[in-house]
Design an enzyme around this catalytic site. Sequence first.
Site, short mmCIF file in Angstrom:
data_model
loop_
_atom_site.label_atom_id
_atom_site.label_comp_id
_atom_site.label_asym_id
_atom_site.label_seq_id
_atom_site.Cartn_x
_atom_site.Cartn_y
_atom_site.Cartn_z
N VAL A 18 -12.41 38.90 -31.71
CA VAL A 18 -11.04 39.40 -31.59
C VAL A 18 -10.18 38.97 -32.78
O VAL A 18 -9.48 39.77 -33.39
CB VAL A 18 -10.42 38.90 -30.25
CG1 VAL A 18 -8.93 39.15 -30.21
CG2 VAL A 18 -11.10 39.60 -29.08
N ASP A 36 -9.66 28.10 -37.57
CA ASP A 36 -10.76 27.99 -36.59
C ASP A 36 -11.30 26.57 -36.65
O ASP A 36 -11.29 25.93 -37.70
CB ASP A 36 -11.88 28.99 -36.94
CG ASP A 36 -12.72 29.34 -35.73
OD1 ASP A 36 -12.68 30.51 -35.29
OD2 ASP A 36 -13.43 28.44 -35.21
N THR A 87 -11.88 32.37 -23.59
CA THR A 87 -11.44 31.97 -22.24
C THR A 87 -12.65 32.16 -21.30
O THR A 87 -12.73 33.15 -20.57
CB THR A 87 -10.24 32.80 -21.77
OG1 THR A 87 -10.44 34.18 -22.11
CG2 THR A 87 -8.95 32.33 -22.40
N CYS A 262 -16.66 39.50 -21.50
CA CYS A 262 -15.45 40.03 -20.83
C CYS A 262 -15.71 40.47 -19.40
O CYS A 262 -15.21 39.86 -18.47
CB CYS A 262 -14.90 41.21 -21.64
SG CYS A 262 -14.21 40.69 -23.21
N ARG A 333 -23.62 36.67 -26.21
CA ARG A 333 -22.88 35.88 -25.23
C ARG A 333 -23.02 36.43 -23.81
O ARG A 333 -22.83 37.61 -23.57
CB ARG A 333 -21.41 35.83 -25.62
CG ARG A 333 -21.19 34.98 -26.86
CD ARG A 333 -19.79 35.06 -27.33
NE ARG A 333 -19.39 36.45 -27.56
CZ ARG A 333 -18.15 36.83 -27.76
NH1 ARG A 333 -17.19 35.96 -27.73
NH2 ARG A 333 -17.87 38.10 -27.98
N1 LIG Z 1 -15.10 40.10 -27.58
C1 LIG Z 1 -14.43 41.05 -26.98
O1 LIG Z 1 -14.88 42.17 -26.90
C2 LIG Z 1 -13.06 40.84 -26.40
C3 LIG Z 1 -12.28 41.96 -26.12
C4 LIG Z 1 -11.02 41.77 -25.60
C5 LIG Z 1 -10.58 40.48 -25.33
N2 LIG Z 1 -11.37 39.41 -25.57
C6 LIG Z 1 -10.83 38.08 -25.29
O2 LIG Z 1 -10.41 37.51 -26.51
C7 LIG Z 1 -10.62 36.10 -26.51
C8 LIG Z 1 -11.49 35.70 -27.68
O3 LIG Z 1 -12.75 36.30 -27.56
P1 LIG Z 1 -13.75 36.47 -28.77
O4 LIG Z 1 -14.78 37.43 -28.30
O5 LIG Z 1 -13.05 36.74 -30.04
O6 LIG Z 1 -14.34 34.97 -28.82
P2 LIG Z 1 -15.33 34.35 -29.93
O7 LIG Z 1 -16.16 33.36 -29.23
O8 LIG Z 1 -15.97 35.47 -30.71
O9 LIG Z 1 -14.35 33.64 -30.95
C9 LIG Z 1 -13.54 32.60 -30.63
C10 LIG Z 1 -13.30 31.76 -31.87
O10 LIG Z 1 -12.36 30.76 -31.51
C11 LIG Z 1 -12.75 29.55 -32.12
N3 LIG Z 1 -12.13 28.46 -31.37
C12 LIG Z 1 -12.50 27.92 -30.19
N4 LIG Z 1 -11.62 26.96 -29.82
C13 LIG Z 1 -10.66 26.92 -30.78
C14 LIG Z 1 -9.51 26.14 -30.96
N5 LIG Z 1 -9.13 25.23 -30.07
N6 LIG Z 1 -8.76 26.35 -32.08
C15 LIG Z 1 -9.13 27.29 -32.98
N7 LIG Z 1 -10.23 28.04 -32.87
C16 LIG Z 1 -10.98 27.87 -31.77
C17 LIG Z 1 -14.25 29.57 -32.07
O11 LIG Z 1 -14.81 28.69 -33.03
C18 LIG Z 1 -14.54 31.05 -32.36
O12 LIG Z 1 -14.71 31.27 -33.76
C19 LIG Z 1 -11.20 35.78 -25.13
O13 LIG Z 1 -10.16 35.47 -24.26
C20 LIG Z 1 -11.82 37.10 -24.71
O14 LIG Z 1 -11.90 37.22 -23.31
C21 LIG Z 1 -12.60 39.56 -26.13
#
Ligand SMILES: NC(=O)c1ccc[n+]([C@@H]2O[C@H](COP(=O)([O-])OP(=O)(O)OC[C@H]3O[C@@H](n4cnc5c(N)ncnc54)[C@H](O)[C@@H]3O)[C@@H](O)[C@H]2O)c1
Length: 426
Positions: A18, A36, A87, A262, A333
């Site tokens: 995201v 990050d 999350t 998700c 994941r």
């Molecule tokens: N992947 C999807 O398709 C999608 C779509 C819509 C919403 N979301 C939501 O978006 C959010 C993020 O999902 P994602 O898929 O991008 O996750 P991800 O695991 O791909 O990325 C998360 C990033 O956050 C970093 N991170 C973790 N803790 C941190 C912190 N305390 N400070 C800074 N960086 C930190 C991690 O190192 C990682 O690079 C989640 O809530 C998810 O539910 C995801």
Amino acid sequence: MNFTTHDTRIAILGLGYVGLPLAAEFGKHLSTLGFDINKARLEELQGGFDSTLEVSNEELEQASLLTYSAEIDALKSCNVFIVTVPTPINEHKQPDLTPLLKASAVIGKALKQGDVVIYESTVYPGATEEECVPVLERESGLVFNKDFYCGYSPERINPGDKEHRVTSILKVTSGSTPAVADFVDNLYRSIITAGTYKASSIKVAEAAKVIENTQRDVNIGLINELAVIFNKLDIDTEEVLKAAGTKWNFLPFRPGLVGGHCIGVDPYYLTHKAQSVGYHPEIILAGRRLNDGMGAYVVSQLVKSMLKKRIQVDGARVLVLGLTFKEDCPDLRNTKVVDIVGELSDYGINVDCYDPWINAADAEHEYNITPVSVPDQGAYDAVIIAVAHKQFKEMGAEGIRAFGKPEHVLYDLKYILPADAADLRL
Ligand SMILES: NC(=O)c1ccc[n+]([C@@H]2O[C@H](COP(=O)([O-])OP(=O)(O)OC[C@H]3O[C@@H](n4cnc5c(N)ncnc54)[C@H](O)[C@@H]3O)[C@@H](O)[C@H]2O)c1
């Protein structure tokens, strides 16, 4: 709030599926800091490569105002903080807000008068104001909606989907005051060509996101239940869905495994919140149970079919094609293909997994599964097409059956082959 979108200096915390596409887009127009905690991730991005394959090397280059850091001090020059950290749920299927609260604590240390914090991570209604805001206030010593403000703008991207990208998906926005809601909306409107929808409150925006995925989960659960019924009745589910789909308002859901970060996770955020106010959801949790049981169901179908063909189950070799949670992307994941692998192993079956999209080290690290780099020819008692990667579609029935022994079972979970080309379909 004392600035316009023009003097905005953005920090995006969490550069995953995201955060990175968003950072790359904002970084074309505005000063953007990608933050990050994963140093290896920052290094690859600084080297111009995104291992999630969501943002191309050219797009990273075009984001000329995007810089990266893992240092809290770097955040201090920013005035808008966007949170895109994971999350997840814990082993008890309860929301694990640890990354969200840690990111909030880090922002709190950099927060100044007039700053805005926008959350994008999927949460339950109320999480931003009830859980995150107190951390921001505690760490900064500032007062919410007097000294600093919040917004919530959920993300709708779909990993691996090159058509629906961050700028081409309409985005819901919201803010903690009407003026902040306008600011947040204008900020996103500056990059989202599909436009924005300003929700009436942060809670409405939070609830809207979580029900999008809950609705999908429950609908897939219904279709999975129908598939189980039709299998018992010896009717092909895909044929039924095709026929029913000729009605204008029949929804085009397919049966299958529900994995990923998700759809299989977010409903638990909503059910947790519902339970905390004394309501025990029935349909939502029934959908979850059904979908979580599909791996075991698939294997029970396969084993029955092997026995009917007098193929010895204990010690058999089964090839599983695809390990990611969805097609044409490397995202492992919460993949439910691992349920199939685990269940097969419980029957004493030797399983080979083949997935041309994944990094073998990731599969080993996450699931203790060592994928094969090339499956053996003529070697397997059964082959399961678990993910509809384009490479498997290109192989066709003949190419895939070539992995099987003369007598084998071919299970097409994803309907990538014509109905009569597989021995089993979901
Ligand atoms: N992947 C999807 O398709 C999608 C779509 C819509 C919403 N979301 C939501 O978006 C959010 C993020 O999902 P994602 O898929 O991008 O996750 P991800 O695991 O791909 O990325 C998360 C990033 O956050 C970093 N991170 C973790 N803790 C941190 C912190 N305390 N400070 C800074 N960086 C930190 C991690 O190192 C990682 O690079 C989640 O809530 C998810 O539910 C995801």
